[in-house]
Design a protein around this motif. Structure first.
Motif, PDB file in Angstrom:
ATOM      1  N   LEU A 313      70.172  27.904   0.181  1.00 49.59           N
ATOM      2  CA  LEU A 313      68.836  27.017   0.154  1.00 49.59           C
ATOM      3  C   LEU A 313      69.368  25.603  -0.253  1.00 49.59           C
ATOM      4  CD1 LEU A 313      66.903  29.497  -2.278  1.00 49.59           C
ATOM      5  CD2 LEU A 313      66.737  29.274   0.208  1.00 49.59           C
ATOM      6  N   SER A 314      68.666  24.557   0.239  1.00 41.28           N
ATOM      7  CA  SER A 314      69.013  23.373   0.003  1.00 41.28           C
ATOM      8  C   SER A 314      67.523  22.601  -0.412  1.00 41.28           C
ATOM      9  CB  SER A 314      69.523  22.423   1.244  1.00 41.28           C
ATOM     10  OG  SER A 314      70.656  23.145   1.658  1.00 41.28           O
ATOM     11  N   VAL A 315      67.994  21.781  -1.546  1.00 42.48           N
ATOM     12  CA  VAL A 315      66.562  21.012  -2.074  1.00 42.48           C
ATOM     13  C   VAL A 315      66.637  19.915  -1.371  1.00 42.48           C
ATOM     14  CG1 VAL A 315      65.327  19.817  -3.997  1.00 42.48           C
ATOM     15  CG2 VAL A 315      66.164  22.314  -4.380  1.00 42.48           C
ATOM     16  N   ILE A 316      65.653  19.150  -0.337  1.00 44.44           N
ATOM     17  CA  ILE A 316      65.798  18.068   0.537  1.00 44.44           C
ATOM     18  C   ILE A 316      64.878  17.059   0.171  1.00 44.44           C
ATOM     19  CG2 ILE A 316      66.942  19.430   2.366  1.00 44.44           C
ATOM     20  CD1 ILE A 316      64.069  19.725   3.556  1.00 44.44           C
ATOM     21  N   GLY A 317      64.112  17.426  -0.836  1.00 49.67           N
ATOM     22  CA  GLY A 317      62.992  16.298  -1.164  1.00 49.67           C
ATOM     23  C   GLY A 317      62.062  16.838  -2.194  1.00 49.67           C
ATOM     24  N   TYR A 318      60.942  16.038  -2.245  1.00 50.60           N
ATOM     25  CA  TYR A 318      59.952  16.452  -3.146  1.00 50.60           C
ATOM     26  C   TYR A 318      58.319  16.077  -2.602  1.00 50.60           C
ATOM     27  CZ  TYR A 318      60.038  11.937  -5.319  1.00 50.60           C
ATOM     28  OH  TYR A 318      60.280  10.461  -5.309  1.00 50.60           O
ATOM     29  N   ILE A 319      57.186  16.858  -3.209  1.00 46.18           N
ATOM     30  CA  ILE A 319      56.096  16.589  -2.761  1.00 46.18           C
ATOM     31  C   ILE A 319      55.444  15.327  -3.646  1.00 46.18           C
ATOM     32  CG2 ILE A 319      53.897  17.309  -2.575  1.00 46.18           C
ATOM     33  CD1 ILE A 319      55.671  18.426  -0.433  1.00 46.18           C
ATOM     34  N   THR A 320      54.648  14.572  -3.057  1.00 48.93           N
ATOM     35  CA  THR A 320      54.117  13.430  -3.709  1.00 48.93           C
ATOM     36  C   THR A 320      52.434  13.449  -3.299  1.00 48.93           C
ATOM     37  OG1 THR A 320      54.329  11.835  -1.815  1.00 48.93           O
ATOM     38  CG2 THR A 320      56.247  11.999  -3.179  1.00 48.93           C
ATOM     39  N   GLU A 321      51.777  12.427  -4.066  1.00 48.70           N
ATOM     40  CA  GLU A 321      50.419  12.288  -3.932  1.00 48.70           C
ATOM     41  C   GLU A 321      50.257  11.935  -2.404  1.00 48.70           C
ATOM     42  OE1 GLU A 321      48.159  13.325  -5.920  1.00 48.70           O
ATOM     43  OE2 GLU A 321      49.227  13.370  -7.890  1.00 48.70           O
ATOM     44  N   HIS A 322      49.043  12.440  -2.008  1.00 51.88           N
ATOM     45  CA  HIS A 322      48.748  12.130  -0.580  1.00 51.88           C
ATOM     46  C   HIS A 322      48.617  10.665  -0.243  1.00 51.88           C
ATOM     47  CE1 HIS A 322      46.495  12.271   3.270  1.00 51.88           C
ATOM     48  NE2 HIS A 322      45.427  11.465   2.869  1.00 51.88           N
ATOM     49  N   THR A 323      48.271   9.918  -1.221  1.00 53.68           N
ATOM     50  CA  THR A 323      48.073   8.588  -1.036  1.00 53.68           C
ATOM     51  C   THR A 323      49.462   7.933  -0.892  1.00 53.68           C
ATOM     52  OG1 THR A 323      47.857   8.247  -3.195  1.00 53.68           O
ATOM     53  CG2 THR A 323      45.924   8.105  -1.967  1.00 53.68           C
ATOM     54  N   SER A 324      50.555   8.633  -1.281  1.00 53.07           N
ATOM     55  CA  SER A 324      51.921   7.925  -1.349  1.00 53.07           C
ATOM     56  C   SER A 324      52.389   7.836   0.159  1.00 53.07           C
ATOM     57  CB  SER A 324      53.111   8.600  -2.288  1.00 53.07           C
ATOM     58  OG  SER A 324      52.360   8.361  -3.522  1.00 53.07           O
TER      59      SER A 324
END
Length: 348
Positions: A313-324
């Motif tokens: 498994l690779s962590v490739i990013g993260y989730i942000t608010e829709h407005t971002s």
């Protein structure tokens, strides 16, 4: 399709539709307890007791999804099953049954379809699924394969595309871009063969990427791994149309944004070297190539210690608010708007 002149060829008309189905499926054995009654009646009978049923279907068309000049029929049969099972696993479910329907022209002898079904049978054994039905008909446009996959999942275990939340981590299994580069090598060798049929391709240096194109695997093992690690993804999708396209789907259905880090995208060394050979940017290939059939999912940050350092498994990013918005963070740490440029079934 290259034919062996010494091979026996039996016309499909000798068997008829029902005789053909009986012949091609005679070796399929029932393994799943949820299969009450399989091939041989008007319909299969399944019993899933207290589980929810997961159903997905896919259509593979000659000249659109596969090229028989370099795709062996046994591999094609195997792949046709695997790409459907991948969708079941993307729901965090267990695949249990498939139905297989084909439309075939009279240029295919019985022996060719036996090869196709040998691949289907191999996939059924490896992934422990039952082939419980299907159909055959004639085609005037080549080979068409339609597979419906069925699975089961506990009601509280199902994972959808719509559950990602801001601050969730974006995770992918395996590595990306190999299937697309395998296709590029096969297409190149096909063109060389057209010019000089006596020139046999040397594919020794491309084994991994060609196998990823011709004989992909569905990530059943990742579903089992996450279960063992006590990690339930908040959202999940399989990577069939390209990483960027799948991230866009997750973000759309979850109404969120994301930051994807270029430096974190997992690439096999063979992919990197072949991208250099073809003078193609490896990040572009990973984002847009498709047919990797890896699992892309989001998890709560609380679950990060459970997956940290796992080689699968690779962590490739993260989730942000829709407005971002949705962005690729480059190695130079600049942000570029993420766009879906992967596989499209209908071109403009």
């Amino acid at each position: 399709m290259i034919e062996d002149k010494n091979q026996q060829h039996t016309a499909l008309s000798h068997l008829g539709e029902f005789g053909l189905i009986d012949h091609l499926t005679k070796h399929f054995n029932i393994k799943q307890s949820s299969t009450v009654h399989g091939i041989g009646d008007d319909a299969a009978v399944l019993n899933f007791e207290d589980r929810n049923v997961v159903v997905t279907t896919d259509l593979l068309v000659e000249g659109v999804h596969f090229d028989l000049s370099y795709a062996p029929l046994k591999h094609l049969g195997y792949k046709s099953i695997v790409v459907n099972l991948s969708d079941v696993y993307a729901m965090n479910a267990e695949a249990t049954q498939v139905t297989v329907s084909i439309a075939v022209s009279n240029r295919f002898p019985l022996e060719a379809l036996e090869e196709l079904y040998a691949g289907i049978e191999t996939a059924a054994k490896i992934y422990n699924i039952d082939v419980v039905g299907g159909d055959t008909t004639s085609s005037t446009t080549g080979l068409l394969i339609s597979v419906t996959a069925i699975g089961k999942v506990a009601p509280n275990k199902a994972v959808y595309r719509s559950g990602a939340k801001p601050n969730d981590l974006l995770v992918v299994s395996g590595d990306l871009g190999a299937a697309y580069m395998g296709l590029q090598v096969l297409e190149r060798e096909k063109e060389v063969y057209k010019v000089n049929p006596n020139n046999q391709p040397d594919l020794d240096g491309y084994t991994y990427i060609i196998e990823r194109q011709l004989k992909p695997e569905a990530r059943k093992d990742i579903v089992e791994l996450l279960e063992a690690l006590d990690v339930k993804p908040t959202a999940m999708i399989d990577v069939s149309d390209g990483l960027s396209s799948e991230i866009m789907h997750l973000c759309k259905h979850s109404n969120v944004g994301c930051d994807l880090y270029e430096s974190k995208i997992p690439l096999d060394p063979q992919v990197i070297s072949v991208c250099e050979e073809f003078n193609i940017d490896s990040t572009t290939v990973a984002l847009n190539g498709g047919e990797d059939y890896e699992l892309l999912f989001t998890i709560s940050q609380d679950d990060f210690p459970k997956i940290k350092g796992n080689p699968n498994l690779s962590v490739i990013g993260y989730i942000t608010e829709h407005t971002s918005g949705k962005h690729l963070v480059t190695r130079a740490e600049s942000k570029i708007e993420l766009k879906a440029q992967g596989w499209k079934n209908f071109d403009d």
